[in-house]
Design a protein around this motif. Structure first.
Motif, PDB file in Angstrom:
ATOM      1  N   ARG A  50       0.833  -1.195   0.000  1.00  0.00           N
ATOM      2  CA  ARG A  50       0.000   0.000   0.000  1.00  0.00           C
ATOM      3  C   ARG A  50       0.873   1.252   0.000  1.00  0.00           C
ATOM      4  O   ARG A  50       0.590   2.206  -0.713  1.00  0.00           O
ATOM      5  CB  ARG A  50      -0.937  -0.013   1.204  1.00  0.00           C
ATOM      6  CG  ARG A  50      -2.027   1.036   1.148  1.00  0.00           C
ATOM      7  CD  ARG A  50      -3.086   0.921   2.176  1.00  0.00           C
ATOM      8  NE  ARG A  50      -4.126  -0.048   2.241  1.00  0.00           N
ATOM      9  CZ  ARG A  50      -4.534  -0.984   1.395  1.00  0.00           C
ATOM     10  NH1 ARG A  50      -3.953  -1.145   0.285  1.00  0.00           N
ATOM     11  NH2 ARG A  50      -5.523  -1.786   1.611  1.00  0.00           N
ATOM     12  N   ALA A  51       1.933   1.249   0.777  1.00  0.00           N
ATOM     13  CA  ALA A  51       2.851   2.393   0.828  1.00  0.00           C
ATOM     14  C   ALA A  51       3.524   2.608  -0.532  1.00  0.00           C
ATOM     15  O   ALA A  51       3.665   3.754  -0.986  1.00  0.00           O
ATOM     16  CB  ALA A  51       3.900   2.189   1.920  1.00  0.00           C
ATOM     17  N   GLU A  52       3.927   1.525  -1.164  1.00  0.00           N
ATOM     18  CA  GLU A  52       4.541   1.625  -2.505  1.00  0.00           C
ATOM     19  C   GLU A  52       3.546   2.223  -3.493  1.00  0.00           C
ATOM     20  O   GLU A  52       3.888   3.056  -4.318  1.00  0.00           O
ATOM     21  CB  GLU A  52       4.975   0.237  -3.008  1.00  0.00           C
ATOM     22  CG  GLU A  52       6.125  -0.363  -2.275  1.00  0.00           C
ATOM     23  CD  GLU A  52       7.458  -0.175  -2.979  1.00  0.00           C
ATOM     24  OE1 GLU A  52       7.476   0.157  -4.184  1.00  0.00           O
ATOM     25  OE2 GLU A  52       8.485  -0.354  -2.304  1.00  0.00           O
ATOM     26  N   TYR A  53       2.303   1.778  -3.389  1.00  0.00           N
ATOM     27  CA  TYR A  53       1.269   2.254  -4.306  1.00  0.00           C
ATOM     28  C   TYR A  53       0.989   3.742  -4.081  1.00  0.00           C
ATOM     29  O   TYR A  53       0.875   4.520  -5.024  1.00  0.00           O
ATOM     30  CB  TYR A  53      -0.002   1.422  -4.132  1.00  0.00           C
ATOM     31  CG  TYR A  53      -1.063   1.709  -5.169  1.00  0.00           C
ATOM     32  CD1 TYR A  53      -0.956   1.174  -6.450  1.00  0.00           C
ATOM     33  CD2 TYR A  53      -2.158   2.506  -4.874  1.00  0.00           C
ATOM     34  CE1 TYR A  53      -1.923   1.427  -7.413  1.00  0.00           C
ATOM     35  CE2 TYR A  53      -3.131   2.756  -5.828  1.00  0.00           C
ATOM     36  CZ  TYR A  53      -3.004   2.217  -7.097  1.00  0.00           C
ATOM     37  OH  TYR A  53      -3.956   2.482  -8.046  1.00  0.00           O
ATOM     38  N   SER A  57       1.913   8.614  -6.288  1.00  0.00           N
ATOM     39  CA  SER A  57       1.281   9.938  -6.392  1.00  0.00           C
ATOM     40  C   SER A  57       0.210   9.971  -7.470  1.00  0.00           C
ATOM     41  O   SER A  57       0.211  10.826  -8.358  1.00  0.00           O
ATOM     42  CB  SER A  57       2.332  11.020  -6.655  1.00  0.00           C
ATOM     43  OG  SER A  57       3.276  11.049  -5.628  1.00  0.00           O
ATOM     44  N   LEU A  58      -0.705   9.039  -7.381  1.00  0.00           N
ATOM     45  CA  LEU A  58      -1.812   8.980  -8.333  1.00  0.00           C
ATOM     46  C   LEU A  58      -2.806  10.108  -8.065  1.00  0.00           C
ATOM     47  O   LEU A  58      -2.893  10.607  -6.945  1.00  0.00           O
ATOM     48  CB  LEU A  58      -2.520   7.635  -8.221  1.00  0.00           C
ATOM     49  CG  LEU A  58      -1.684   6.446  -8.667  1.00  0.00           C
ATOM     50  CD1 LEU A  58      -2.282   5.156  -8.169  1.00  0.00           C
ATOM     51  CD2 LEU A  58      -1.589   6.421 -10.175  1.00  0.00           C
ATOM     52  N   THR A  64      -7.448   3.526  -4.254  1.00  0.00           N
ATOM     53  CA  THR A  64      -6.451   2.518  -3.911  1.00  0.00           C
ATOM     54  C   THR A  64      -7.161   1.173  -3.766  1.00  0.00           C
ATOM     55  O   THR A  64      -8.129   1.072  -3.017  1.00  0.00           O
ATOM     56  CB  THR A  64      -5.744   2.876  -2.590  1.00  0.00           C
ATOM     57  OG1 THR A  64      -5.149   4.161  -2.731  1.00  0.00           O
ATOM     58  CG2 THR A  64      -4.670   1.863  -2.235  1.00  0.00           C
ATOM     59  N   PRO A  65      -6.694   0.155  -4.481  1.00  0.00           N
ATOM     60  CA  PRO A  65      -7.337  -1.162  -4.379  1.00  0.00           C
ATOM     61  C   PRO A  65      -7.267  -1.701  -2.948  1.00  0.00           C
ATOM     62  O   PRO A  65      -6.287  -1.489  -2.244  1.00  0.00           O
ATOM     63  CB  PRO A  65      -6.523  -2.045  -5.315  1.00  0.00           C
ATOM     64  CG  PRO A  65      -5.749  -1.131  -6.173  1.00  0.00           C
ATOM     65  CD  PRO A  65      -5.577   0.139  -5.415  1.00  0.00           C
ATOM     66  N   ASP A 110       5.071   8.057 -16.485  1.00  0.00           N
ATOM     67  CA  ASP A 110       4.248   8.881 -15.603  1.00  0.00           C
ATOM     68  C   ASP A 110       2.830   9.032 -16.154  1.00  0.00           C
ATOM     69  O   ASP A 110       1.854   8.938 -15.418  1.00  0.00           O
ATOM     70  CB  ASP A 110       4.905  10.256 -15.427  1.00  0.00           C
ATOM     71  CG  ASP A 110       4.242  11.064 -14.338  1.00  0.00           C
ATOM     72  OD1 ASP A 110       4.098  10.548 -13.217  1.00  0.00           O
ATOM     73  OD2 ASP A 110       3.855  12.223 -14.619  1.00  0.00           O
ATOM     74  N   ARG A 111       2.732   9.217 -17.454  1.00  0.00           N
ATOM     75  CA  ARG A 111       1.421   9.343 -18.112  1.00  0.00           C
ATOM     76  C   ARG A 111       0.614   8.052 -17.943  1.00  0.00           C
ATOM     77  O   ARG A 111      -0.581   8.087 -17.664  1.00  0.00           O
ATOM     78  CB  ARG A 111       1.640   9.639 -19.591  1.00  0.00           C
ATOM     79  CG  ARG A 111       0.421  10.132 -20.314  1.00  0.00           C
ATOM     80  CD  ARG A 111       0.771  10.566 -21.714  1.00  0.00           C
ATOM     81  NE  ARG A 111       1.598  11.759 -21.704  1.00  0.00           N
ATOM     82  CZ  ARG A 111       2.344  12.168 -22.728  1.00  0.00           C
ATOM     83  NH1 ARG A 111       2.367  11.473 -23.848  1.00  0.00           N
ATOM     84  NH2 ARG A 111       3.060  13.261 -22.637  1.00  0.00           N
TER      85      ARG A 111
END
Length: 159
Positions: A50-53, A57-58, A64-65, A110-111
């Motif tokens: 979760r931290a990685e996700y 910076s979405l 978040t799943p 990034d895109r």
């Protein structure tokens, strides 16, 4: 480059079992890097995933799943994008209907990160326009369309 390709082909079975899409990779280093990152992600705890996700910076519109499998799938996808050559990233962007014009690998990654899991954009409704022609069979709206006499009334010979 030919030697690298030969080594990739010789190790194709091993790479395939690790989930490395060899045909899309440009170098051995890219394939090895993706395989290492994929394995690293697989052993992380749920909170670490979760931290990685969250570190991606979405946009706020991307949720978040909740499930570990989905988090892992998305993070492995990002790891893959980071190792793909420019032409493969452009194809990924096109498949997701994202702008693919860029010469910078980081920009395309990034895109993809920002656009891949975003909710679909709301369709813009076209403003209703007043028709030029009324519903009188393609003729201009006239007195008949307004409930008056026939459209041709008033013209010589129309009576």
């Amino acid at each position: 480059e030919a030697v690298e390709r030969l080594v990739l082909l010789m190790c194709a079975d091993t790479w395939s079992r690790k989930g490395v899409p060899l045909k899309r990779m440009a170098t051995i280093q890219s394939a090895a890097s993706y395989a290492r990152e994929s394995e690293r992600l697989s052993v992380l705890t749920d909170s670490e995933l979760r931290a990685e996700y969250l570190a991606l910076s979405l946009p706020a519109s991307v949720s978040t799943p909740e499930k570990r499998a989905e988090l892992l799938t998305r993070l492995k996808q990002v790891a893959l994008w980071r190792e793909l050559p420019l032409y493969e990233l452009r194809k990924e962007c096109q498949e997701r209907r994202l702008p693919a014009a860029a010469d910078d690998q980081g920009e395309l990654v990034d895109r993809l990160i920002k656009g891949a899991w975003a909710p679909p954009a709301a369709k813009k409704e076209k403003p209703k326009e007043t028709p030029i022609f009324g519903s009188a069979g393609g003729r201009p709206a006239g007195p008949q369309a307004q409930g008056n006499k026939s459209y041709w009334s008033g013209f010589p010979g129309a009576d």
